[in-house]
Design a protein around this motif. Structure first.
Motif: not given
Ligand SMILES: *Cc1c(COP(=O)(O)O)cnc(C)c1O
Length: 345
Positions: A133-143
């Motif tokens: 899983i990438t940092a960007q996926e976490i950021i996008s999902a959280a937002k």
């Protein structure tokens, strides 16, 4: 007639494997027991306790020794009855009913359990078959999910995969108005920790535990965070969550720096050996993931059957989906495991 409420009526007590397995590689415990000198110091400390008095509500001795071992300041450290208690406190206090907590899957199962109890909405971001899983996926999902907080383990239990420090910094800075809880339960076996910088971000909590390097029985975990969050954590925890025995034992554990460092080194060396041994099976159906924890995760078709086959041979590991999670053990334990796997495959 009294009726239990809906959220707890069908819950069952946590069920660890209890039968007498000859080899336990299922719970990510350490195979190393403390030196007798450490046990003697604990016994001496326990004899001196004023049993009629309440404990130190700040667990100051354990927190100071922890802080010194990891090179952080004690004022940023809060102790918990295992990091499990801290997860429970964080989920139930930093989120309100109906707010969203972002989780990834697979990850540590207690996150969603405590979200359920706190009536918090758990939004789950699934990892693919590769478990990455990438940092960007976490950021996008959280937002995208309008999350109030996100929690994940790195290195991750059960995938053994970890983020780089730069990934964590990216997540924490880009989600600056969302609480980010980074569970570093396995970071002692890896080198990408954000712990020393935890206090610099006002939306970050880093969790640590004594359970994976040899002291699971003690039940002692820590949260490291900046001033604002630490103040809140200390205010919402139950006042005497750490008993005097645990406080003193914790301080003795972290004062024995050489023992701890040697134990961590030995466990890491055994994990590397276990990885190599599993790779040497050279079975094209088996994928051995590169691990930076105290366990190795493998993917194999029929993992559930292999798991049962191992159990029937007295060897306990953990099974999830098409994967097995195997804790690093002694050479003898590895040998038994490998022999059993060869038979079963
Ligand atoms: C084992 C584990 C914990 C629990 O630690 P305790 O301090 O024993 O409660 C927390 N997080 C992860 C990811 C773990 O694997």
């Amino acid at each position: 007639m009294y009726k239990l409420n809906q959220k707890i009526e069908n819950l069952l007590p946590y069920q660890p494997l209890i039968s007498d397995f000859k080899i336990r590689l299922d719970a990510n415990e350490s195979f190393i027991e403390p030196d007798p000198s450490i046990l003697n110091r604990i016994a001496d400390a326990v004899r001196e306790i004023k049993y009629n008095r309440y404990p130190d509500s700040s667990a100051g001795s354990a927190c100071s020794a922890f802080a010194e071992f990891y090179g952080v300041q004690a004022k940023y450290v809060t102790a918990g009855n295992g990091s499990d208690e801290l997860i429970s406190i964080i989920v139930s206090s930093f989120l309100q009913k109906g707010e969203t907590l972002l989780l990834t899957a697979p990850d540590f199962s207690m996150y969603s359990f405590y979200a359920h109890l706190a009536e918090v909405n758990a939004a789950v971001l699934n990892k693919g078959e590769t478990l990455d899983i990438t940092a960007q996926e976490i950021i996008s999902a959280a937002k995208g999910q309008n999350a109030r907080a996100v929690i994940f383990s790195t290195p991750c239990n059960p995938t053994s995969r970890g983020f780089n420090k730069s990934d964590i910094i990216k997540i924490v800075t880009e989600l600056s108005d969302i609480l980010v809880v980074v569970d570093e339960a396995y970071m002692d076996f890896c080198d990408t920790s954000i712990l020393e910088d935890a206090h610099k971000y006002d939306n970050l909590i880093v969790l640590k535990t004594c359970s994976k390097f040899g002291f699971a029985a003690v039940r002692l975990g820590f949260a490291v965070a900046g001033d604002k969050i630490t103040r809140a954590l200390r205010a919402v925890k139950s006042p005497y969550n750490i008993n005097t025995m645990t406080n003193l034992t914790g301080s003795i554990i972290f004062q024995n720096k050489d023992f701890l460092r040697a134990a961590i080194k030995k466990i890491t060396a055994q994990r590397i050996k276990l990885s190599k041994a599993l790779k040497s099976l050279s079975n094209k159906d088996i994928t051995v993931f590169d691990s930076c924890a105290n366990f190795v995760t493998v993917k194999m078709p029929g993992a559930a059957d292999i798991y049962k086959g191992l159990l029937s041979r007295g060897i306990a590991v953990r099974n999830f989906g098409n994967y097995l999670r195997i804790t690093a053990g002694t050479d003898y334990e590895h040998e038994c495991l490998l022999n059993a796997l060869k038979e079963l495959l």
